[in-house]
Design a protein around this motif. Structure first.
Motif, PDB file in Angstrom:
ATOM      1  N   LYS A 271     -20.318  28.963  32.492  1.00 24.52           N
ATOM      2  CA  LYS A 271     -19.424  28.166  31.660  1.00 24.52           C
ATOM      3  C   LYS A 271     -19.494  28.618  30.206  1.00 24.52           C
ATOM      4  O   LYS A 271     -18.472  28.683  29.511  1.00 24.52           O
ATOM      5  CB  LYS A 271     -19.782  26.685  31.783  1.00 24.52           C
ATOM      6  CG  LYS A 271     -18.860  25.768  31.002  1.00 24.52           C
ATOM      7  CD  LYS A 271     -19.248  24.317  31.192  1.00 24.52           C
ATOM      8  CE  LYS A 271     -18.319  23.405  30.384  1.00 24.52           C
ATOM      9  NZ  LYS A 271     -18.704  21.977  30.534  1.00 24.52           N
ATOM     10  N   SER A 272     -20.710  28.924  29.765  1.00 18.51           N
ATOM     11  CA  SER A 272     -20.886  29.381  28.385  1.00 18.51           C
ATOM     12  C   SER A 272     -20.212  30.725  28.160  1.00 18.51           C
ATOM     13  O   SER A 272     -19.627  30.977  27.101  1.00 18.51           O
ATOM     14  CB  SER A 272     -22.379  29.472  28.058  1.00 18.51           C
ATOM     15  OG  SER A 272     -22.576  29.963  26.745  1.00 18.51           O
ATOM     16  N   ALA A 273     -20.291  31.605  29.150  1.00 18.69           N
ATOM     17  CA  ALA A 273     -19.675  32.930  29.021  1.00 18.69           C
ATOM     18  C   ALA A 273     -18.158  32.831  28.984  1.00 18.69           C
ATOM     19  O   ALA A 273     -17.481  33.648  28.344  1.00 18.69           O
ATOM     20  CB  ALA A 273     -20.115  33.815  30.171  1.00 18.69           C
ATOM     21  N   GLU A 274     -17.587  31.844  29.668  1.00 24.40           N
ATOM     22  CA  GLU A 274     -16.143  31.679  29.673  1.00 24.40           C
ATOM     23  C   GLU A 274     -15.621  31.162  28.342  1.00 24.40           C
ATOM     24  O   GLU A 274     -14.442  31.333  28.022  1.00 24.40           O
ATOM     25  CB  GLU A 274     -15.745  30.713  30.797  1.00 24.40           C
ATOM     26  CG  GLU A 274     -15.971  31.286  32.194  1.00 24.40           C
ATOM     27  CD  GLU A 274     -15.698  30.264  33.269  1.00 24.40           C
ATOM     28  OE1 GLU A 274     -15.525  29.065  32.911  1.00 24.40           O
ATOM     29  OE2 GLU A 274     -15.665  30.615  34.457  1.00 24.40           O
ATOM     30  N   ASP A 275     -16.499  30.512  27.606  1.00 27.91           N
ATOM     31  CA  ASP A 275     -16.116  29.998  26.295  1.00 27.91           C
ATOM     32  C   ASP A 275     -16.362  31.088  25.264  1.00 27.91           C
ATOM     33  O   ASP A 275     -17.486  31.322  24.828  1.00 27.91           O
ATOM     34  CB  ASP A 275     -16.939  28.751  25.962  1.00 27.91           C
ATOM     35  CG  ASP A 275     -16.452  28.072  24.694  1.00 27.91           C
ATOM     36  OD1 ASP A 275     -15.543  28.626  24.045  1.00 27.91           O
ATOM     37  OD2 ASP A 275     -16.979  27.006  24.349  1.00 27.91           O
ATOM     38  N   THR A 276     -15.302  31.779  24.875  1.00 32.67           N
ATOM     39  CA  THR A 276     -15.454  32.943  23.973  1.00 32.67           C
ATOM     40  C   THR A 276     -15.927  32.547  22.593  1.00 32.67           C
ATOM     41  O   THR A 276     -16.479  33.370  21.856  1.00 32.67           O
ATOM     42  CB  THR A 276     -14.107  33.677  23.835  1.00 32.67           C
ATOM     43  OG1 THR A 276     -13.108  32.745  23.373  1.00 32.67           O
ATOM     44  CG2 THR A 276     -13.687  34.271  25.173  1.00 32.67           C
ATOM     45  N   GLU A 277     -15.736  31.278  22.206  1.00 37.37           N
ATOM     46  CA  GLU A 277     -16.127  30.862  20.863  1.00 37.37           C
ATOM     47  C   GLU A 277     -17.607  30.536  20.761  1.00 37.37           C
ATOM     48  O   GLU A 277     -18.150  30.450  19.672  1.00 37.37           O
ATOM     49  CB  GLU A 277     -15.305  29.636  20.448  1.00 37.37           C
ATOM     50  CG  GLU A 277     -13.814  29.917  20.337  1.00 37.37           C
ATOM     51  CD  GLU A 277     -13.059  28.697  19.885  1.00 37.37           C
ATOM     52  OE1 GLU A 277     -13.712  27.651  19.650  1.00 37.37           O
ATOM     53  OE2 GLU A 277     -11.823  28.780  19.754  1.00 37.37           O
TER      54      GLU A 277
END
Length: 310
Positions: A271-277
């Motif tokens: 999930k963290s990797a999908e969030d580019t910010e």
């Protein structure tokens, strides 16, 4: 020579005087204070148009304010309660006078007649109020915790499970060190509470009681597992389960416990990797490494599964 005087006529006899009527004897008794009976008679004569309860109310007030006889005032208020048990003012007056005359035991016996255990046929709302008042008096004034707990038991039996009543029963059971009853009361409240955070709080307390007071680690484990069913990220429950599984040598359960945590951390990393910010989640990565190490060590040493460990 002068002529002789004519003889005087005899006077008529006087009428006998009328005898005076005997005077009424004066009241020899001086003014006296009115007795209780006089007061009662005065109130009765002035209350012909009023009902019995109003009569008793005025009489109780006279005993308390004019005669200063608090015991008679208490007795009169007892009759008021028996006449109209749903009047809140009577209950307040009785408690005030019971405190002044130290008649808490008498009041408790009276209220018991109107409680769920008593024989008086009164409205259920009245039984509800008077039973709770009786429980308070038994605990706070008579210092009889067993009696108070018994009253709460009757309340629950009559009204059904209620969170507030079960909490009172549990509180008294804890003071009396009756851990089985406390656990039973807590368990019953879990079926009535909808708020998840409240459930989690009670489950954790239940787990502590099972472990520390009863000595049942298995029941404690079950309670913490229920916590994770509500919130699978609850850190306290996760850590407690790890300790308990090790202590009970439930290694397969411990391996499953690690596996579940590994899956959760992996999901967090994805999930963290999908969030580019967001920045790289190094904390989750370190936690994942540690969990994999614990899991591999467990599989290799206790479960004898070296290939799975690799």
């Amino acid at each position: 020579p002068a002529e002789p005087a004519e003889p005087a006529e005899p006077a008529e006899p006087a009428e006998p005087a009328e005898s005076a009527e005997p005077a009424e004897p004066a009241d020899s008794a001086g003014p006296e204070d009115k007795s209780d009976r006089d007061l009662t008679r005065d109130v009765v004569s002035s209350a012909e148009s009023r009902d019995y309860f109003a009569l008793l109310t005025e009489l109780a007030s006279l005993f308390e304010s004019e005669v200063y006889d608090l015991n008679r005032a208490f007795e009169t208020n007892v009759r008021r309660l028996q006449s109209q048990p749903d009047d809140a003012g009577v209950l307040k007056d009785l408690q005030r006078l019971a405190a002044a005359t130290d008649q808490w035991k008498t009041l408790a016996e009276l209220l018991n007649e109107f409680s769920y255990e008593g024989s008086r046929d009164v409205d259920l709302l009245v039984k509800n109020t008077l039973s709770r008042t009786l429980a308070r008096i038994a605990e706070e004034e008579l210092q009889d915790l067993e009696y108070a707990r018994g009253v709460w038991t009757h309340i629950i039996s009559a009204e059904g499970d209620n969170v507030d009543s079960l909490d009172e029963l549990g509180r008294l059971s804890e003071v009396l060190s009756d851990w089985d009853q406390l656990i039973h009361s807590l368990s019953q409240t879990l079926e009535l509470i909808e708020d998840e955070q409240q459930k989690i709080t009670r489950l954790k307390r239940l787990a502590t009681l099972w472990q520390e007071k009863i000595g049942s680690a298995d029941d404690s484990i079950e309670s913490y597992q229920e916590v994770l069913k509500i919130d699978d990220r609850d850190l306290e429950a996760i850590e407690k389960l790890e300790v308990l599984f090790k202590g009970q040598q439930r290694y397969q359960d411990l391996a499953d416990h690690y596996k579940l945590q590994i899956e959760q951390v992996q999901a967090d990393i994805v999930k963290s990797a999908e969030d580019t910010e967001s920045a790289e989640d190094t904390e989750s990565a370190d936690k994942l490494t540690h969990l994999r190490y614990l899991s591999a060590s467990l599989l290799n040493t206790h479960l004898r599964q070296p290939m799975e460990a690799i």
